[in-house]
Design a protein around this motif. Structure first.
Motif, PDB file in Angstrom:
ATOM      1  N   LEU A  50      13.145  -6.448  -7.937  1.00 20.45           N
ATOM      2  CA  LEU A  50      11.794  -6.272  -8.460  1.00 20.45           C
ATOM      3  C   LEU A  50      10.885  -6.018  -7.268  1.00 20.45           C
ATOM      4  O   LEU A  50      10.834  -6.828  -6.341  1.00 20.45           O
ATOM      5  N   ILE A  51      10.193  -4.882  -7.291  1.00 20.66           N
ATOM      6  CA  ILE A  51       9.234  -4.562  -6.234  1.00 20.66           C
ATOM      7  C   ILE A  51       7.911  -5.238  -6.579  1.00 20.66           C
ATOM      8  O   ILE A  51       7.307  -4.942  -7.611  1.00 20.66           O
ATOM      9  N   CYS A  52       7.486  -6.143  -5.741  1.00 23.74           N
ATOM     10  CA  CYS A  52       6.231  -6.864  -5.950  1.00 23.74           C
ATOM     11  C   CYS A  52       5.167  -6.260  -5.044  1.00 23.74           C
ATOM     12  O   CYS A  52       5.353  -6.195  -3.824  1.00 23.74           O
ATOM     13  N   VAL A  53       4.063  -5.817  -5.620  1.00 20.69           N
ATOM     14  CA  VAL A  53       3.016  -5.156  -4.843  1.00 20.69           C
ATOM     15  C   VAL A  53       1.805  -6.075  -4.720  1.00 20.69           C
ATOM     16  O   VAL A  53       1.111  -6.354  -5.701  1.00 20.69           O
ATOM     17  N   GLY A  54       1.593  -6.548  -3.502  1.00 25.22           N
ATOM     18  CA  GLY A  54       0.397  -7.326  -3.186  1.00 25.22           C
ATOM     19  C   GLY A  54      -0.587  -6.463  -2.409  1.00 25.22           C
ATOM     20  O   GLY A  54      -0.479  -5.241  -2.388  1.00 25.22           O
ATOM     21  N   ILE A  55      -1.530  -7.101  -1.746  1.00 20.60           N
ATOM     22  CA  ILE A  55      -2.535  -6.344  -1.011  1.00 20.60           C
ATOM     23  C   ILE A  55      -2.202  -6.209   0.467  1.00 20.60           C
ATOM     24  O   ILE A  55      -2.130  -5.129   1.013  1.00 20.60           O
ATOM     25  N   LEU A 101      11.377  -7.655  -3.620  1.00 21.27           N
ATOM     26  CA  LEU A 101      10.996  -6.895  -2.435  1.00 21.27           C
ATOM     27  C   LEU A 101       9.481  -6.871  -2.358  1.00 21.27           C
ATOM     28  O   LEU A 101       8.822  -6.242  -3.183  1.00 21.27           O
ATOM     29  N   MET A 102       8.932  -7.602  -1.396  1.00 18.58           N
ATOM     30  CA  MET A 102       7.476  -7.677  -1.272  1.00 18.58           C
ATOM     31  C   MET A 102       6.957  -6.480  -0.496  1.00 18.58           C
ATOM     32  O   MET A 102       7.374  -6.205   0.634  1.00 18.58           O
ATOM     33  N   PHE A 103       6.055  -5.759  -1.139  1.00 16.01           N
ATOM     34  CA  PHE A 103       5.399  -4.594  -0.554  1.00 16.01           C
ATOM     35  C   PHE A 103       3.902  -4.829  -0.683  1.00 16.01           C
ATOM     36  O   PHE A 103       3.451  -5.563  -1.559  1.00 16.01           O
ATOM     37  N   ASN A 104       3.141  -4.194   0.188  1.00 10.53           N
ATOM     38  CA  ASN A 104       1.694  -4.383   0.134  1.00 10.53           C
ATOM     39  C   ASN A 104       0.951  -3.059   0.168  1.00 10.53           C
ATOM     40  O   ASN A 104       1.384  -2.097   0.817  1.00 10.53           O
ATOM     41  N   TYR A 121      10.997   4.452  -0.092  1.00  5.89           N
ATOM     42  CA  TYR A 121      12.339   3.922   0.162  1.00  5.89           C
ATOM     43  C   TYR A 121      12.685   2.844  -0.859  1.00  5.89           C
ATOM     44  O   TYR A 121      13.793   2.834  -1.424  1.00  5.89           O
ATOM     45  N   LEU A 122      11.757   1.939  -1.123  1.00  9.24           N
ATOM     46  CA  LEU A 122      12.014   0.888  -2.111  1.00  9.24           C
ATOM     47  C   LEU A 122      12.291   1.484  -3.484  1.00  9.24           C
ATOM     48  O   LEU A 122      13.176   1.020  -4.206  1.00  9.24           O
TER      49      LEU A 122
END
Length: 203
Positions: A58-63, A93-96, A126-127
């Motif tokens: 799960l790609i998690c999108v924060g700031i 997968l933490m992405f910002n 890539y993610l």
């Protein structure tokens, strides 16, 4: 210790995403690369990716990132991992939206660094490539309102997601402001629900 930026990101040497990814895929004395994906793979003023490896991520999108690193997740990432696992994903997968490290979002730089955003966008693509049907969790809360450029960055990521048919989710209903919940104070069993990213961005 909180991370306070030492200056604007255009004052530091920016590692390009592809070589940073290549380095992150090599064995490390600091953490298990078979478990973690960490790009760049050393602590710096910015971070593109931090998460665990799996076949259903799960790609998690924060700031923006703070101080977290492999085997040293901060409370936000601990919550993100719990919720991902509770919703049937085997990894997160933490992405910002913006890659500059700053524990206090108010410390983020005032103006967009286009080079930093361009490399961060490569990381997001890539993610997306890691799954046949990418799943993205919008998890930025009201923090996206801190800087005008953040929504512009988000539009780029939404376009990248749309290009590969990614599905977007939020954890629980939206806030009264219309923003998706930040992970930090959510219950571990909070369910993901569909999120119309196009409608959100057209407001």
């Amino acid at each position: 210790m909180p991370h306070i930026p030492q200056g604007t990101t255009d004052s530091v040497t920016l590692e390009l995403f592809e070589p940073a990814l290549e380095a992150a895929l090599q064995p490390s004395p600091d953490y298990d690369v078979n478990r973690w994906l960490y790009v760049p793979n050393t602590y710096s003023e910015y971070r593109d990716i931090l998460g665990t490896r799996g076949v259903k991520p799960l790609i998690c999108v924060g700031i923006n990132p703070s101080t977290a690193a492999p085997d040293a997740l901060d409370p936000t990432l601990q919550s993100a991992q719990r919720i991902a696992l509770a919703n049937g994903y085997d990894s997160f997968l933490m992405f910002n939206v913006y890659a500059q490290r700053a524990t206090r979002p108010d410390d983020m730089e005032k103006a967009l660094n286009p080079a930093l955003h361009a490399e961060n966008r490569k990381a997001f693509r890539y993610l997306l490539s890691l799954s046949e049907h990418p799943a993205i969790w919008a998890a930025w809360g009201n923090i996206i309102l801190k800087r005008d450029y953040l929504m512009d960055c988000m539009r780029d990521f939404a376009a990248d997601g749309q290009a590969v048919g990614a599905a977007w989710y939020t954890a629980g209903p939206l806030l009264k402001s219309g923003q998706p919940h930040h992970p930090l104070y959510l219950k571990r069993d909070t369910k993901l629900v569909g999120f119309d990213i196009e409608t959100y961005l057209s407001r």
